[in-house]
Write a protein that holds these residues in place. Structure first.
Motif, PDB file in Angstrom:
ATOM      1  N   ALA A 135      18.672   0.588  -5.890  1.00  0.00           N
ATOM      2  CA  ALA A 135      17.867  -0.493  -6.468  1.00  0.00           C
ATOM      3  C   ALA A 135      16.407  -0.426  -6.023  1.00  0.00           C
ATOM      4  O   ALA A 135      15.512  -0.870  -6.735  1.00  0.00           O
ATOM      5  N   GLY A 136      16.176   0.178  -4.839  1.00  0.00           N
ATOM      6  CA  GLY A 136      14.810   0.307  -4.335  1.00  0.00           C
ATOM      7  C   GLY A 136      13.915   1.174  -5.203  1.00  0.00           C
ATOM      8  O   GLY A 136      12.693   1.155  -5.057  1.00  0.00           O
ATOM      9  N   THR A 137      14.501   1.953  -6.112  1.00  0.00           N
ATOM     10  CA  THR A 137      13.682   2.808  -6.980  1.00  0.00           C
ATOM     11  C   THR A 137      13.190   2.052  -8.219  1.00  0.00           C
ATOM     12  O   THR A 137      12.415   2.590  -8.998  1.00  0.00           O
ATOM     13  N   LEU A 138      13.626   0.815  -8.395  1.00  0.00           N
ATOM     14  CA  LEU A 138      13.183   0.049  -9.565  1.00  0.00           C
ATOM     15  C   LEU A 138      11.763  -0.474  -9.364  1.00  0.00           C
ATOM     16  O   LEU A 138      11.339  -0.714  -8.234  1.00  0.00           O
ATOM     17  N   SER A 139      11.057  -0.709 -10.460  1.00  0.00           N
ATOM     18  CA  SER A 139       9.725  -1.320 -10.377  1.00  0.00           C
ATOM     19  C   SER A 139       9.896  -2.800 -10.028  1.00  0.00           C
ATOM     20  O   SER A 139      11.015  -3.336 -10.068  1.00  0.00           O
ATOM     21  N   GLY A 140       8.783  -3.448  -9.714  1.00  0.00           N
ATOM     22  CA  GLY A 140       8.841  -4.867  -9.338  1.00  0.00           C
ATOM     23  C   GLY A 140       9.515  -5.710 -10.410  1.00  0.00           C
ATOM     24  O   GLY A 140      10.365  -6.557 -10.112  1.00  0.00           O
ATOM     25  N   GLY A 141       9.131  -5.492 -11.646  1.00  0.00           N
ATOM     26  CA  GLY A 141       9.691  -6.286 -12.740  1.00  0.00           C
ATOM     27  C   GLY A 141      11.176  -6.029 -12.914  1.00  0.00           C
ATOM     28  O   GLY A 141      11.962  -6.953 -13.173  1.00  0.00           O
ATOM     29  N   GLU A 142      11.553  -4.769 -12.745  1.00  0.00           N
ATOM     30  CA  GLU A 142      12.969  -4.417 -12.881  1.00  0.00           C
ATOM     31  C   GLU A 142      13.794  -5.023 -11.739  1.00  0.00           C
ATOM     32  O   GLU A 142      14.928  -5.456 -11.934  1.00  0.00           O
ATOM     33  N   GLN A 143      13.187  -5.064 -10.542  1.00  0.00           N
ATOM     34  CA  GLN A 143      13.878  -5.694  -9.411  1.00  0.00           C
ATOM     35  C   GLN A 143      14.060  -7.192  -9.668  1.00  0.00           C
ATOM     36  O   GLN A 143      15.066  -7.785  -9.287  1.00  0.00           O
ATOM     37  N   GLN A 144      13.069  -7.778 -10.334  1.00  0.00           N
ATOM     38  CA  GLN A 144      13.187  -9.189 -10.695  1.00  0.00           C
ATOM     39  C   GLN A 144      14.364  -9.400 -11.651  1.00  0.00           C
ATOM     40  O   GLN A 144      15.130 -10.357 -11.531  1.00  0.00           O
ATOM     41  N   MET A 145      14.482  -8.474 -12.610  1.00  0.00           N
ATOM     42  CA  MET A 145      15.604  -8.560 -13.552  1.00  0.00           C
ATOM     43  C   MET A 145      16.926  -8.461 -12.801  1.00  0.00           C
ATOM     44  O   MET A 145      17.873  -9.189 -13.080  1.00  0.00           O
ATOM     45  N   LEU A 146      16.969  -7.547 -11.840  1.00  0.00           N
ATOM     46  CA  LEU A 146      18.195  -7.361 -11.062  1.00  0.00           C
ATOM     47  C   LEU A 146      18.524  -8.627 -10.265  1.00  0.00           C
ATOM     48  O   LEU A 146      19.681  -9.048 -10.207  1.00  0.00           O
ATOM     49  N   ALA A 147      17.492  -9.236  -9.688  1.00  0.00           N
ATOM     50  CA  ALA A 147      17.721 -10.461  -8.909  1.00  0.00           C
ATOM     51  C   ALA A 147      18.274 -11.567  -9.805  1.00  0.00           C
ATOM     52  O   ALA A 147      19.185 -12.305  -9.419  1.00  0.00           O
TER      53      ALA A 147
END
Ligand code: ATP
Length: 238
Positions: A135-147
């Motif tokens: 998950a650390g390879t995702l961009s900020g926005g993608e990490q937001q989606m994951l959250a």
């Protein structure tokens, strides 16, 4: 109608610093309620208290008819209150799929969990494409989606989102806001904290403006969007 969440005269302090000074508001089922306000107004403190991470020094919180005062944080999730925190807090070394599974840690219905993981991938196709990546390879926005996807995995009655648009590009922000609108359309009740007042108020049924620990103005999202003081203070108009 009784509210899903009822907050009455809530007070929260960090030692001698009173961060929340007696606020009251309600969230009804199916609504988006938004808290806006500048840095340090007490919005994050409010959400952290509702999810049991901080103990209030005064006031009451009633969720789905139950008082939350003595309920520990991990039990609050099982009552149906999920929190997607500021700064996201995903697990960077775990895969996207594992992060989503963790959001369902209280559930035992394997099939239902699988279905909801698929639903998260439908909602955010990029997560599906990268499901086996850390998950650390995702961009900020993608990490937001994951959250957000992870918070939804507990099938919450109330989803609390803290600054979901923070640090995102305008395009990514639009995508997140559209997803919030979609979630509401499918019946999810949402308590949203946002600095981006324009976007948040456009979506909100009810909204409250917080300033140094107090609610100073309340109204429908549209009312606040057209309120002159709000426009000057939060929407960058002179
Ligand atoms: P932001 O958008 O910047 O997060 P906020 O409205 O969410 O702002 P809070 O983070 O709730 O505001 O902060 C409210 C007040 O409490 C601020 O004055 C802040 O400095 C203080 N505060 C927050 N966390 C702590 C802490 N751990 N210890 C001491 N004071 C804190």
């Amino acid at each position: 109608m009784t509210a899903l969440l009822e907050v009455k005269d809530l007070k929260v302090a960090y030692g001698k610093i009173e961060a929340v000074k007696g606020i009251s508001f309600e969230v009804n089922e199916g609504e988006i309620v938004c808290l806006v306000g500048t840095n340090g107004a007490g919005k994050t403190t409010t959400l952290r208290t509702l999810s049991g991470l901080l103990k209030p020094v005064g006031g009451t919180v009633t969720f789905d008819g139950k008082p939350l005062a003595q309920v520990p944080a991990h039990k609050i999730v099982s009552l149906g209150l999920a929190h997607s925190p500021e700064g996201r807090h995903i697990f960077p070394r775990l895969t996207i799929a594992e992060n989503l599974q963790l959001g369902a840690f209280l559930r035992t219905d394997k099939e239902g969990i699988e279905k909801d993981v698929e639903r998260a991938y439908e909602m955010f196709p990029i997560l599906g494409e990268r499901r086996k990546q850390a998950a650390g390879t995702l961009s900020g926005g993608e990490q937001q989606m994951l959250a957000m996807g992870r918070a939804l995995m507990s099938r919450p009655k109330l989803l609390m989102l803290d600054e979901p648009s923070m640090g995102l590009s305008p395009l990514m922000m639009q995508k997140i806001m559209a997803t919030i609108a979609e979630l509401k359309a499918t019946g999810t009740t949402i308590l949203l904290v946002e600095q981006n007042a324009q976007a948040a108020l456009s979506l909100a049924d009810q909204a409250h403006v917080m300033e140094i620990g107090k609610i100073v103005l309340s109204g429908s999202g549209q009312e606040l969007l057209h309120n002159e003081d709000v426009r000057k203070a939060y929407l960058g108009e002179d």
